[in-house]
Structure formats: structure tokens, C-alpha cells
Design a protein around this motif. Structure first.
Motif, PDB file in Angstrom:
ATOM      1  N   GLU A 253      -7.759   3.146   7.128  1.00 43.95           N
ATOM      2  CA  GLU A 253      -7.819   2.572   5.782  1.00 43.95           C
ATOM      3  C   GLU A 253      -8.139   3.590   4.696  1.00 43.95           C
ATOM      4  O   GLU A 253      -7.739   3.413   3.551  1.00 43.95           O
ATOM      5  CB  GLU A 253      -8.823   1.414   5.715  1.00 43.95           C
TER       6      GLU A 253
ATOM      7  N   HIS B  38       0.849  -1.184   0.000  1.00 44.31           N
ATOM      8  CA  HIS B  38       0.000   0.000   0.000  1.00 44.31           C
ATOM      9  C   HIS B  38       0.893   1.245   0.000  1.00 44.31           C
ATOM     10  O   HIS B  38       2.099   1.140   0.212  1.00 44.31           O
ATOM     11  CB  HIS B  38      -0.892   0.020   1.253  1.00 44.31           C
ATOM     12  N   GLN B  39       0.247   2.393  -0.194  1.00 46.05           N
ATOM     13  CA  GLN B  39       0.965   3.653  -0.066  1.00 46.05           C
ATOM     14  C   GLN B  39      -0.007   4.701   0.467  1.00 46.05           C
ATOM     15  O   GLN B  39      -1.224   4.541   0.364  1.00 46.05           O
ATOM     16  CB  GLN B  39       1.574   4.088  -1.393  1.00 46.05           C
ATOM     17  N   ILE B  40       0.561   5.759   1.037  1.00 40.89           N
ATOM     18  CA  ILE B  40      -0.262   6.850   1.555  1.00 40.89           C
ATOM     19  C   ILE B  40      -0.971   7.526   0.386  1.00 40.89           C
ATOM     20  O   ILE B  40      -0.355   7.871  -0.615  1.00 40.89           O
ATOM     21  CB  ILE B  40       0.612   7.867   2.327  1.00 40.89           C
ATOM     22  N   ASN B  41      -2.284   7.697   0.515  1.00 38.67           N
ATOM     23  CA  ASN B  41      -3.095   8.317  -0.532  1.00 38.67           C
ATOM     24  C   ASN B  41      -3.770   9.543   0.042  1.00 38.67           C
ATOM     25  O   ASN B  41      -4.958   9.555   0.287  1.00 38.67           O
ATOM     26  CB  ASN B  41      -4.154   7.343  -1.039  1.00 38.67           C
TER      27      ASN B  41
ATOM     28  N   TYR C 178       1.487  -4.005   4.383  1.00 40.44           N
ATOM     29  CA  TYR C 178       0.374  -4.433   5.240  1.00 40.44           C
ATOM     30  C   TYR C 178       0.766  -5.713   5.963  1.00 40.44           C
ATOM     31  O   TYR C 178       1.293  -6.641   5.369  1.00 40.44           O
ATOM     32  CB  TYR C 178      -0.876  -4.639   4.377  1.00 40.44           C
TER      33      TYR C 178
ATOM     34  N   TYR D 186      -0.354  -0.246  -3.506  1.00 46.22           N
ATOM     35  CA  TYR D 186       0.936   0.306  -3.931  1.00 46.22           C
ATOM     36  C   TYR D 186       1.060   0.333  -5.444  1.00 46.22           C
ATOM     37  O   TYR D 186       0.709  -0.633  -6.122  1.00 46.22           O
ATOM     38  CB  TYR D 186       2.066  -0.535  -3.333  1.00 46.22           C
TER      39      TYR D 186
ATOM     40  N   VAL E 121      -4.973   5.087   2.701  1.00 49.98           N
ATOM     41  CA  VAL E 121      -4.033   4.270   1.919  1.00 49.98           C
ATOM     42  C   VAL E 121      -4.727   3.700   0.685  1.00 49.98           C
ATOM     43  O   VAL E 121      -5.944   3.561   0.659  1.00 49.98           O
ATOM     44  CB  VAL E 121      -3.437   3.107   2.763  1.00 49.98           C
TER      45      VAL E 121
END
Length: 96
Positions: A88, A28-31, A60, A94, A91
Motif C-alpha cells: 500500500e 490508484h497509481q504507482i507512487n 483496486y 489515481y 500506491v
């Protein structure tokens, strides 16, 4: 006998099932368009560990929890090995 001596010698190669440091594999990545806190627990009431910039990759850890307000929080590891919780909604999967 020679057979018994051969069996008594210690092996020099480690077993293949020896635990190793798990490699960081981002899932995942910060969104967000702002910095996001990774926290010690699954709630905004829990203190932040670090603040992460948009696009920061995270791995994760297959654990999530629901905050008292019903929001889902997910447990992540950062590339430098820190672990903590992120809401949640902040994120996305990714994308290299």
C-alpha cells in the motif's frame, strides 16, 4: 394457438444481467520514483509478475491482506488484465 408459438420462439437479445468483461477503471497509481513489482501474493517473498513504472494506473479489486511483518498489501488489476499484489505504501489515488 398463436400465443403458444410466440412464447416458444428463442429470444435474440442477450439478457441484461449477462456477465461482461469488467471495464478497467483506474483507482490508484504507482507512487514511487522507481519501478514497482506487482506480485503473486501479499509479501516481498512472493515472486513478481511484472514490474511497473511510476504513474502506472491500477484498479483496486477491493481485497487486501496483511503480510507477516504487518504491512498492508492491496490486490490490483493492470490495464492489460493482470492481477497481483502491491504494498500500500507504493500506491496513491489515481490522478488522470
Amino acid at each position: 394457438t398463436e400465443d403458444n408459438q410466440a412464447q416458444a420462439e428463442p429470444t435474440t437479445t442477450p439478457p441484461t444481467d449477462a456477465p461482461e468483461e469488467e471495464a478497467f477503471e483506474p483507482t490508484h497509481q504507482i507512487n514511487a520514483n522507481q519501478f514497482v513489482n506487482i506480485r503473486t501474493g501479499p509479501s516481498t517473498n512472493d515472486p513478481p509478475i511484472i514490474s511497473m513504472s511510476p504513474g502506472t494506473p491500477l484498479q483496486y479489486l477491493d481485497e487486501d491482506d496483511t503480510a507477516p511483518d504487518g504491512e498492508r498489501w492491496m490486490l490490483f488489476r493492470t490495464e492489460d488484465g493482470q492481477e497481483g499484489w502491491v504494498w500500500e505504501e507504493l500506491v496513491v489515488p489515481y490522478q488522470p
